[in-house]
Design an enzyme around this catalytic site. Structure first.
Site, PDB file in Angstrom:
ATOM      1  N   SER A 141       0.857  -1.187   0.000  1.00 53.52           N
ATOM      2  CA  SER A 141       0.000   0.000   0.000  1.00 53.52           C
ATOM      3  C   SER A 141       0.889   1.231   0.000  1.00 53.52           C
ATOM      4  CB  SER A 141      -0.890   0.012   1.246  1.00 53.52           C
ATOM      5  OG  SER A 141      -1.514   1.279   1.415  1.00 53.52           O
ATOM      6  N   TYR A 155      -2.185  -0.234  10.502  1.00 54.73           N
ATOM      7  CA  TYR A 155      -2.179  -0.565   9.076  1.00 54.73           C
ATOM      8  C   TYR A 155      -0.879  -0.091   8.435  1.00 54.73           C
ATOM      9  CZ  TYR A 155      -3.794  -1.105   4.271  1.00 54.73           C
ATOM     10  OH  TYR A 155      -3.919  -1.494   2.955  1.00 54.73           O
TER      11      TYR A 155
END
Length: 246
Positions: A141, A155
């Site tokens: 990501s 995250y």
């Protein structure tokens, strides 16, 4: 001849969104496809059927990334059915947020289990059977490169870890000519982050292109990295983010 004819790819979380698009692109390039799914057996069977219509072998395997220790068993089943694994795409992932001091410990453990530990466990097993010259492509990501806002620490941490593993594994596996890369999507139109969702305006306003990406735009890069023309690319983190991290 298709560039990936004779190859077998294992794509985790291949039933929807980016994972399903990756499976389709690899199949279109000639690879036989094994996909994993957590709970949606019907969706997995549907994707496998679609892939078979492209003229390749395809099969779905139930695998729970929240229990990483079970994943090597899946590798054994795929090898028994397909004869080997030439390409591994670690796509399965999950999301949770929260401010430090308020983060649920169960959310932290789930994020690390799925986004880091499962990737580690599966890759450990796959490299033992992968032939020299194989490909490992991790789906990270843009939040594995920088922290863009508050409340995303666990995250962020999981995706930073994935970027680090990718770089280090490239060094470990270089002598075997196994290439390892980390593809980092930005705002991509999936069920987890819809382009008409509550955060869509914020997402669009922070990309240089002013729009969401589509799963096929990630899958096209993955198919390239899996193919012969990417033979000098390893240890890279490549953003597919419309300029989000520019």
């Amino acid at each position: 001849m298709h560039p990936l004819s004779g190859k077998t790819a294992l794509v985790t979380g291949g039933t929807r969104g980016i994972g399903a698009a990756i499976a389709r692109f690899l199949a279109a390039a000639g690879a036989d496809i094994a996909i994993t799914y957590s709970a949606s057996a019907d969706a997995a069977a549907k994707v496998a059927s679609e892939l078979q219509k492209l003229g390749v072998r395809a099969k779905a395997y139930q695998a729970d990334a929240e229990t990483p220790a079970t994943l090597p068993q899946v590798v054994g089943r795929v090898v028994a059915d397909f004869g080997g694994i030439d390409i591994l795409v670690n796509n399965a992932g999950t999301f949770a947020g929260g401010m430090v001091g308020e983060i649920d410990a169960a959310d932290y453990r789930r994020i690390m289990n799925v986004n880091v530990d499962a990737v580690f466990s599966l890759t450990q097993a796959v490299v033992k059977v992968m032939p020299d010259g194989g490909r490992i492509i991790n789906i990270g990501s843009v939040l594995g490169e920088r922290a863009t806002t508050s409340g995303l620490s666990i995250y962020n941490a999981s995706k930073f870890a994935l970027a680090g593993l990718s770089r280090s594994w490239a060094k470990d596996l270089g002598p075997r000519k196994i290439l390892v890369n980390d593809v980092q999507p930005g705002p991509i139109n999936t069920e987890m982050n819809r382009e008409d969702g509550p955060n869509a305006d914020y997402m669009r306003s922070n990309t240089a292109l002013g729009r969401y990406g589509q799963p096929n735009e990630v899958a096209a890069l993955v198919a390239f990295l899996a193919g012969p023309e990417a033979s000098y690319i390893t240890g890279a983190t490549i953003n597919v983010d419309g300029g989000w991290n520019a």
